[in-house]
Design an enzyme around this catalytic site. Structure first.
Site, short mmCIF file in Angstrom:
data_model
loop_
_atom_site.label_atom_id
_atom_site.label_comp_id
_atom_site.label_asym_id
_atom_site.label_seq_id
_atom_site.Cartn_x
_atom_site.Cartn_y
_atom_site.Cartn_z
N CYS A 64 33.74 43.64 47.43
CA CYS A 64 32.89 43.75 48.62
C CYS A 64 32.84 45.21 49.11
O CYS A 64 32.27 46.05 48.42
CB CYS A 64 33.34 42.77 49.71
SG CYS A 64 32.08 42.49 50.99
N HIS A 75 33.31 37.63 47.01
CA HIS A 75 34.75 37.55 47.24
C HIS A 75 35.36 36.55 46.25
O HIS A 75 35.31 35.34 46.49
CB HIS A 75 35.04 37.11 48.67
CG HIS A 75 34.79 38.17 49.68
ND1 HIS A 75 35.73 39.12 50.01
CD2 HIS A 75 33.69 38.46 50.41
CE1 HIS A 75 35.23 39.94 50.91
NE2 HIS A 75 34.00 39.57 51.16
N GLU A 95 38.38 35.89 45.80
CA GLU A 95 39.52 35.20 46.43
C GLU A 95 39.08 34.05 47.33
O GLU A 95 39.90 33.24 47.76
CB GLU A 95 40.37 36.21 47.23
CG GLU A 95 39.79 36.67 48.54
CD GLU A 95 38.73 37.76 48.45
OE1 GLU A 95 38.36 38.31 49.50
OE2 GLU A 95 38.27 38.07 47.32
#
Length: 196
Positions: free
Chosen positions: A76, A178, A180
């Site tokens: 990001c 993202h 994660e």
């Protein structure tokens, strides 16, 4: 072992939680000497590119990152930091990948920020996307995007325009989404990076 560049980004906890789930050992990089302790580097990101760059400069990390020869993954804002310039704060960035970070505002009719799940298209032979199906959905939250440039683009996403969802140059890799926060596909991407 993965080193996480600590410049005050807002998603340190989510990236460390993902690495813990995957049993990938990690530590924090606070000074340029810390880079020597790790064989892979993640530059996480939530926040303002210009402010993040100021923090990297103040800590001496901005000078060290472009010289790294080990695998680096920007996420990001961490992706945007690798580019030449961001319209966010009109900031000169690390200049590792010669593209610009631009604002969606005025360029798309869709809602800004771009937030939620969106599919990406990529070359399945790219090692970052090993064992991930093309057109898989990943989680995005951003108001700025990386201009599409064929030389460095490794994945695209469409949101009123086509932008780079992932870019790469030499040992530097970066994703706008993202991983994660992107479930199994995101975890697979982090595993792939940890095995470069």
């Amino acid at each position: 072992m993965v080193g996480i560049v600590n410049y005050g980004a807002g998603n340190i906890f989510s990236i460390t939680a993902a690495l813990q789930r995957l049993d990938i050992s990690y530590g924090m990089i606070n000074t340029k000497d810390d880079f020597d302790r790790y064989d892979r580097i993640i530059i996480p990101g939530v926040g303002h590119a210009g402010a993040a760059m100021d923090k990297l400069k103040a800590s001496g990390l901005a000078e060290a990152i472009p010289k790294l020869e080990k695998p680096v993954l920007g996420i990001c804002v961490g992706m945007q930091l690798l580019t030449d310039f961001s319209e966010e704060g009109h900031a000169e960035l690390l200049g590792i990948i010669p593209v610009k970070t631009l604002h969606f505002e005025g360029r798309v009719t869709e809602k800004v920020p771009h937030m939620g799940w969106n599919s990406i298209s990529f070359d399945p032979s790219c090692p970052l996307f090993k064992d991930i199906a093309n057109n898989t959905y990943f989680y995005f939250v951003h108001s700025y995007f990386i201009e599409h440039e064929d030389r460095y683009n490794i994945a695209t996403c469409d949101y009123g325009l086509t932008f780079s969802a992932a870019i790469a140059k030499n040992n530097f890799w970066a994703v706008q989404f993202h991983p994660e926060k992107s479930g199994k596909a995101g975890e697979q991407l982090l595993l792939n990076f940890s095995h470069f």
